[in-house]
Design an enzyme around this catalytic site. Structure first.
Site, short mmCIF file in Angstrom:
data_model
loop_
_atom_site.label_atom_id
_atom_site.label_comp_id
_atom_site.label_asym_id
_atom_site.label_seq_id
_atom_site.Cartn_x
_atom_site.Cartn_y
_atom_site.Cartn_z
N ASP A 107 22.25 33.66 60.99
CA ASP A 107 23.32 34.65 61.17
C ASP A 107 24.02 34.42 62.51
O ASP A 107 23.36 34.40 63.56
CB ASP A 107 22.68 36.05 61.17
CG ASP A 107 23.59 37.10 60.57
OD1 ASP A 107 24.70 36.77 60.12
OD2 ASP A 107 23.17 38.28 60.54
N GLU A 138 28.18 44.28 51.58
CA GLU A 138 27.29 45.34 52.08
C GLU A 138 28.00 46.70 52.06
O GLU A 138 29.17 46.81 52.47
CB GLU A 138 26.86 45.01 53.53
CG GLU A 138 25.98 46.11 54.13
CD GLU A 138 25.28 45.72 55.42
OE1 GLU A 138 25.45 44.58 55.88
OE2 GLU A 138 24.56 46.57 55.95
N GLU A 181 30.56 37.61 59.69
CA GLU A 181 31.14 38.85 59.15
C GLU A 181 32.66 38.84 59.29
O GLU A 181 33.19 38.35 60.28
CB GLU A 181 30.58 40.06 59.91
CG GLU A 181 29.07 40.22 59.77
CD GLU A 181 28.53 41.46 60.50
OE1 GLU A 181 29.33 42.24 61.06
OE2 GLU A 181 27.30 41.62 60.52
N LYS A 189 25.98 32.45 58.46
CA LYS A 189 26.70 33.60 57.89
C LYS A 189 27.52 34.23 59.01
O LYS A 189 27.07 34.30 60.15
CB LYS A 189 25.71 34.63 57.33
CG LYS A 189 26.38 35.89 56.79
CD LYS A 189 25.42 36.80 56.06
CE LYS A 189 24.62 37.70 56.97
NZ LYS A 189 25.42 38.60 57.82
N ASP A 202 20.98 39.03 62.14
CA ASP A 202 21.09 39.68 63.45
C ASP A 202 20.48 41.08 63.41
O ASP A 202 20.33 41.75 64.43
CB ASP A 202 22.54 39.71 63.96
CG ASP A 202 23.47 40.49 63.06
OD1 ASP A 202 23.04 40.98 62.01
OD2 ASP A 202 24.66 40.62 63.44
N SER A 203 20.05 41.52 62.21
CA SER A 203 19.28 42.76 62.09
C SER A 203 17.98 42.66 62.88
O SER A 203 17.33 43.68 63.14
CB SER A 203 18.98 43.08 60.62
OG SER A 203 18.41 41.96 59.98
O1 KIV Z 1 21.41 40.80 59.54
C1 KIV Z 1 21.16 41.18 58.39
O2 KIV Z 1 20.04 41.59 58.06
C2 KIV Z 1 22.23 41.18 57.41
C3 KIV Z 1 21.93 41.73 56.06
C4 KIV Z 1 22.02 43.21 56.10
C5 KIV Z 1 22.80 41.15 55.01
O3 KIV Z 1 23.31 40.76 57.71
#
Ligand code: KIV
Length: 287
Positions: free
Chosen positions: A89, A187, A120, A118, A50-51
């Site tokens: 993500d 992280e 959080e 993934k 999600d970055s």
């Molecule tokens: O979205 C992302 O890039 C992440 C990484 C920082 C692990 O979750």
């Protein structure tokens, strides 16, 4: 060089450094060219993170992207058919409302080409993780500095800096492992705390700003390549300065266009002699 066999969830789950495994390598990618670069570099896992919100779409945090956005980018990565495990993500609010919504949203990422997802958060995510595992969707956890909690944390801050918080983090990691996660991203936590978590788990930890003792490392694509040069967190190592090279190349193109040096004759298409002659005759009024 690309690895010979595509990593799978079970093969990643088995990669503990203490058992002699080589450290895992994960990098984010958001499109087909990025996936091809990761593939050719032989990385184990691509995280369609999600970055993307911050490094590609220009937002100030990761809260603005949706499941549709992540599915769009996951599909672009998957089309490149990289020999890497593709991790999709789950964005903010895609796994917070109910287990049903969580499974449906994760399924959208799997249908777009992710082999796992993934999410959080610690113990409070256990029902969602169990529902996903029940639906045969493998889950990677993410603990410590969880960017989707930016407002709750009061900014992007290193977490678990005190002993009580460190012990909570270890307990969260064990809860995630027990719920069925096959790996956990750590992280923004102190090196010593990441080591405690890594030692306490049978599944691999993948660190970002979490020191040297994790079972693997992940970095953001644009940070590794130096495409993002506005903010450089302490934990980032840049392996290229592509932003500088790109600006230089683009400036040279602009200068060539402006002075008439581009395109050259060799970069232009031409008519064959017969057609050229016919047009010349036509132009002269004799055709
Ligand atoms: O979205 C992302 O890039 C992440 C990484 C920082 C692990 O979750």
């Amino acid at each position: 060089m690309a690895p010979s066999a595509r990593p799978t969830v079970p093969s990643i789950r088995a990669r503990k450094a203490r058992d002699g495994s080589e450290p895992l390598v994960m990098v984010t990618a958001y499109d087909a060219p990025g996936a091809r670069i990761a593939h050719e570099a032989g990385v184990d896992m691509i995280l369609v993170g999600d970055s993307v919100a911050m490094v590609v779409l220009g937002y100030d945090d990761t809260l603005q992207v949706t499941v549709d956005d992540l599915a769009h980018h996951t599909a672009a990565v998957a089309r490149a058919k990289p020999d890497c495990l593709i991790v999709g993500d789950l964005p903010w609010m895609s796994y917070h409302v109910s287990t049903e919504e969580t499974v449906r949203n994760a399924a959208q990422l799997v249908r777009a080409g992710a082999q796992c997802v993934k999410l959080e958060g610690g113990r409070k995510r256990v029902p969602m993780i169990e529902a996903l595992v029940d639906a045969e969707i493998p889950v990677m956890g993410h603990l410590g500095l969880t960017p989707q909690s930016v407002h709750a944390m009061g900014g992007f801050r290193v977490q678990a800096k005190e002993s009580e918080a460190a012990l909570q983090l270890v307990a969260d990691a064990k809860a995630l492992q027990h719920a069925g996660c096959f790996a956990i991203v750590l992280e923004g936590v102190p090196d010593e705390v990441a080591r405690m978590v890594t030692d306490a788990l049978d599944i691999p930890t993948i660190g970002i700003g979490a020191g040297r003792h994790c079972d693997g490392q992940v970095l953001v694509f644009h940070d590794v390549l130096g495409l993002e040069d506005r903010v450089v967190p302490k934990f980032v190592r840049r392996y290229a300065e592509l932003k500088g090279s790109a600006v230089e190349a683009m400036s040279a193109f602009a200068a060539d266009v402006r002075c008439g040096a581009f395109p050259a004759d060799a970069e232009s298409y031409h008519l064959d002699a017969e057609q050229s002659e016919a047009l010349a005759l036509y132009g002269s009024g004799r055709g």
